[in-house]
Each structure stands twice: as C-alpha cells, then as structure tokens.
Design an enzyme around this catalytic site. Sequence first.
Site: not given
Length: 886
Positions: A852-855
């Site tokens: 999850h690159t957003c987090f």
Amino acid sequence: MSSSDFTPNSDEASRNNLEASSSNLLDNEKIIFDDKDGVMKRAAAKKLIERYFYQLTDGCGNPHCDNQYCASSGVMKPLSPDEAAAQAIHLFSRDVRLCERHPNKIARKQGALLNEKTNGGSNDVCFSTASIPANDIVISQGNMAGCKNDMKYNSAPVPTFLTEQSLYDIIDLCEANDSYSPLIRTLGEIFSSIENLSKSFAQDLSSPTESCSDFGSTEDVKGLKKEQVRSLEGEKDKDEDCCAESSRNNITPVDIPAVRRAFTALFKLKSSIFENALVNALVTLAGNLQMELPTRKEMDNQDDIVNVLVIVFEIPALGSGDFLETALPAICRAAQRLTVEVQAKLARTWSGAARTSIKNILENLQQLITLRVIMTPFQRDFFVQDENVITSATKLMKILYYANMLAGVLESPELRCPNILDTIEGSQSKPKSLPPSDPLADELGVHVLDCRIPYLPYSEFYNELLSDTVEMDRDFANYKSDSGKFSFMNYPFILTPATKTLGLYFDNRIRMYSERRISFMQAFTGMPSQPFLKLKVRRDHIIDDALVELEMISMDNPKDLKKQLVVEFEGEQGIDEGGVSKEFFQLVIEEIFNPDYAMFAVQAESQTVWFNPTSFESDAQFTLIGIVLGLAIYNNVILAVNFPMVLYRKVMGRQGSFEDLQDWNPVLYNSLKQMLEYNQPDFDEVFMQTFRISYQDVFGSTIDYDLKENGFEIHVTQENKYEFVDLYADFLLNKSVEKQFHAFYKGFQMVVDESPLELLFRPEEIELLICGSKNFDFDELENSTEYDGGYTNDSQIIKDFWSVVHSLSLEDKRRLLQFATGSDRVPIGGLSKLKMVIAKNGPDSDRLPTAHTCFNVLLLPEYSSKEKLKDRLVKAIHYSKGFGML
C-alpha cells in the site's frame, strides 16, 4: 597617545621634554614618505621614540635580554628621565633595534597602571590615590608613610574600568600577597556595572597605531629615511578622519585581542577563586541591562551596550558550570530587549574584529538551549516556545546568524530580484506574496541570498534536540496568530530541514482544507463544486493528458491548484491516498526530461539538467513544468530531478552569477577562473578571446552571441576580464534562458506563492525538499520500521528480510523504496522519516509481496525460507507497475 599616558606624574617635566624634542625632530628634519611606501602617520614615529624611552628606563621585562640599550639587560647605567629622553631620540635616528615587549610590560594606557615597588625588601604594596584621576589605579613607587599592611586591601580604591595591564598587575599583586580580595572586588565592581564594563579594554582611538592605521610597529618604520617623516604631519588629519569614519561605521572601541589575553591570564588562576564573584556580577549586570534597556529605545548612542556584550561573550568559561546555568541565561534574557540598531551594531562587531569568536559564542548558546531542553519538564500547557531562556537564546543566536553571514563571502545585493513576476511581460498573475521583512536584515542591508559562503556552515546553527522537541503544530499556530507568541518558524536557522518541512506541511494542509471547505459551501448555493484537484490521465499519454488538464485549470481558476491533488490512472483501480500521486509525478518527470522533448539539456560535466535556450516548446509548456514542481512541494512529494543549485537560487529571487558556474559547468568555471587568475603581460596572446562567444543549439549548430555591442571587435584584456566573465555568466544563466525560466517561475509561483517556503528554507534546503536526501542508510530504515499482523523484529522472516535487503545493490534498494512507498527518493531527514510498516500477509505461499504505497505498508507472506523470500521480493520490485485491487 601622548607620553603623559605612560609616565609617572613625578616625571612631568621629562615627559614634556620628550614630547617636545620628538616633535622638533619630526618638524626640523624634512622627512617625506613616498606613496608606494604606504600611508604613514606622524604619530607613529613619536610612538616609536616613546618606546625607546621606556626601553631605556623600564626595560622590556625579559630577564635574559641581551640588548645593550635596554634597562632589563643589566649592562646599562641608570639614566635620568631627561637623559633617557635625549638618548631615545638618538636611538630612533640611528634605527637601533627595539626589544619585543614582555607581556607584563605592555604599554600603560587609559591611566590605569600598577607598578609594584617593594619597601625595604618587603612585599608590601600600597595604593596611592594622590595626584591621580579617580578612575586610575596606581601603586606608589615610593615609601608611603602611614600605609599599613592591615589596610592595604580594604582601603585600596577599586578602578572604574579595567585595562589589560591593570588586570595583569592586580593578578600579580594578589599572587604576591596570596590574597585575591583586590581581584574579587575589582571583578565585582567592573562586571556588574554597564558604565564601568563598557569603558574597559578600550582601544586608543586617538592613536593610529591601535585604531585605524596598521602602522606603528618597529617593522613599519624601520629603515625609513628621516627625510620621509615630514609627510607624517600631512597624514595626521587623515588619520583622525579615519577614526571618525570608524565611529560612524559602528566599529567597536573594544580592544578585543586585549580582552582575550586578559581573560586567558585570568582563567589561568583556579576558577574557584573568582568564579562566584564573576557570575554574581554578570547576573547583576543582566538585571541592570533589563532595567535600563527599555529606557534607551529613543537614544541614539548605545555603543556602551555593544561594548558590554562583546566583552561578556569573550569570557572563555561562559558555556560551562555556573556561567552556563546562571550567568548566560540572565544575559540572554536581558539581550532580548536590545533595539534593532544595537543588534545590528553587535552583528557588525561579531562579524569584524570578533569574528573568530563566532564559533565559541554559538557553541555556548547551543549548549544553553540543549541543557534547557533536557532539563525542562515540558507539559501539555507549557511548550518549548514558552521557555524564556530558550527563546531569548534563540533571539540572540539570530544576531550571530547574521554576523556569520557578514563575516562570510557576500555577493552584490543587486543580484537580488524578488519581484520576478513584475518583469514578465504580459503576466496576469497577482503580485507575489513576499515573506514579512526582517527588521534586522533591513538594518544590516543583507539577505541570506547575498551570502555565497558563510563564515561557519549554516548547519552549525541547527539544534537537533530542540528540533525534535518542538511541536510544530503548536509552533505553526503561534506563527499564524496575532498574539505575539514566540514561534521558531520566525527563527528557522535553528531548526533542521526535516522539522521545517513539518511547518510547510501544516501550512499546505490548512490551505487545502480551506479550499475544500469553500467548495462545500459553494455546493449549498447550487454552484459547481470540486473539493479536489482531480487529474485523470492515461499512463501511455501522461504528459499530454496532464499538461492539457493543468493548462485549463491554470487559465480558468488558478486557485484550484491549491486544492489537494487526486490522480486517477485510466483503466486502473487504485484509489489515490498519496501513492498514486507519487507515481504520477515520477512518470511525468521522466517524460519531461526525456531528450526527445528537448525542453531541457543535460550538462555533461555536472550531469545536471538546464533549460534549453533554443527549445521550440511554447512558454505554456514551461509554465506547466513549473506548476508540476510546485504541486510536488505542495503535496509533499519528492521528485527525481537533478537541477543545479543555481535554479533554486533563482526561484528564491537571486540571479545567477559567475560562482554559480562551478556546479553548473565545472570545466567552464575552471577555465574562466584561470583567466581571472592569470596576471602575466602576455594575457592577450595566451587567451585570444573577444566579447563574442559561441554555443550550440539543440541540433548541434553553432550560434554566435556578442556580450557587448560589436563584441567580436573587443578583445578581453587584463583590464576588462572581470567584466567579460560577469557578462558571460549572466548570459548563460540568465539572459539566454530568460524566456523559459520566467514561464517556469510563473507556474511555480501559482502554487507556492502564499506558502512560507522562502521564509523557512535556503536554496540548498529547497533542493533537499524537492529531491530528498542522498543518504541511503537502510540501517535507519530498519530501526524505524514498525511491524503488524503478527510480525515483530524478532520474527525469523523479518530477520531474513533485512538480511536480504542489506545485500541488495543500491539500484535494487531504490526499487524496493519505489515498490513500498511509491518513491525511490529518501525523504528530507533520512530514511528514518519514512515510518515504513511490514505486515503479515498470510502463511507461506507463491504470491509475490504487495504494498500500500499510500501508507508505506509492505505486505509480506511468511515465506518458508530466506531463498524463497529473496526470489519473490526481487521479482516484485523488478516487475511491479500500476495499481490494482488487493
């Protein structure tokens, strides 16, 4: 300085004879100086004659002296003052060797002299107050009837100011009598009083040998013909003018070398002897300053305050013991009441004669701040911004910060151009929102952009412990409020770049939320509402799609650029919580700097990219590139760009200059520097250069350009080579790319014009903000990583994971960062700022790791072996691309 400043009162007639005789010699002997010998002073020759006189009467103080014309040698017969005066003039005319003065025989001045004289072989020394000014201390040279041993300390007068020599003599007196009462009393009286301390260790501005002129030593006059001395008379007025000009320029009258020598001698004693007295005196002094400074705001002459602070901050032990815990905090609290004019005078003094003390003063202030941060129990209602000692020390450090710039290498303020948008023809944008003006910078006439090389590196001013302690949300609230509360954002030099990034982040987020709230309010009125800056792009046409949409937004409603960016890749299911935007920026940057677009050219020598002066792209294209760069900063995304430092200086409002060529094109810079340093008469034949230069366009064709009108007819010579170099650098860095840069800058400012970017960051920190750190320390990443889903740092799979990661090449490590976080760049402050999370994603299987690159979350199955883990991880980081539903 007249001889009356040096000789005992009993020798008044001899003093007058000496002065009259030396003056007659200089008047009657037609002595003239050539200009090439330098500007010589009449008073200097008189000073030299006086030195001969004291060498004959007092000696040099060296018990092993071998000079037959020195009283310390023991071979001279005693001379009366009249005989010594005549002999001194004779020795001067013959240019006889002068002895080097012993430290304890430094010329007496300011009327404060102490001469030890034994009485019948005893060590009894008495203070005489007869026939001397009240502010002088003189030890009687004769047997003082009525001077009793039990009164010699208690009745001795305390001076109203100190000189180097008087302090030496007091120390000698105390050591000889094994009693330090006179020293303790003197330190207490002098260092507790503004008036007394401000008069201490003063330069003799009436003497050119110690003030404006560098002339006056033995070597300065040695070998000169007597015919030359006559010209000294004509230089006397010039010397007085020089001193007057120094006064107007706020040059301190404090003799700083003398202060340092005096403190060195003082602190050779056991500090326990005088430390308490000196600390208590400084605390009293600070109290006096706090009471007196508010009443001085309307007064013009505050040089005494500057002198006091200059002397106090030369104390070598100020950063330790009771000085650090008691005296220094009190002085800092008092100093925060200084007017801007006094702050400027203090900064100029520290940048000039006292510049070698900047490092020591800075270290003392840093130690004080660090100590207070460690010892103070900050609570919910008491923040670091509320601690008065920390804030007052920071305010004082600001003065030192500007002194550090003034003491460094400064460039012309004319290179500053903060209102670039005003010069862009046809610009419809609103005037740029400039950061608030700093009164101290205005008073000094200096800006951080003017300083090419500071005296100390700017990083010396960072306080990492303070930066980690500051709660930037609270500090930002103080910065934005009108309450007058202290905010470190107004003193950004003390904060690390990583901490300042948080301040910028809060400002950007609040502006995003404000734009979102306005959109929601518009929705209630029936107006079209769009709370986000939405971009929908095709991965294969990312440049065309992105630039078209951004161009429409910038033309229709530029305020939408201040909204939170949300990117959607057509045909992909990823929801942008930050990770999609990161990949969007990376792909855009890769395409923009693609040589096929020819918007930027790569500098082969430095491997940096620069605007192509012959690009066929429109201004709108460069404007959109500026918007992209601004959006990256605004949305806290790091980019893989490689601009030279001059670009960041230009976006901060500083034109490029010759020194900027050093990292822009090192080969060219070294060639031009060689030209500047070449001083041989065959300059024209060696370089054969005119004011016409040549460069290549994107197709490799050569283009000629005249730096001056008819430049091909003007040869570069020794006389005009600096002009040539400046014009050449100006063309390469400014004029040749003026159109492209102005368009780029316009787009950049559309996004960041209202942010505190220029307030918080210097050009080199802007580069860190945009490009991230270059320190790929994966040990930091390992130490800061957190675990979830059943993993801990003791899990075998986690131990295997880090073992595999540390064995990867740098390129694969970058791919891992890209895979897990959406960016292969190291954030400002290092990899410890990433806060990556590794979570368990089921038992052993053949599935590849996902993220999850957003987090910054890496989902890792519990593979059965280290080899399988490495195989799946390497495949994942090499072949992953795009966003899908997990």
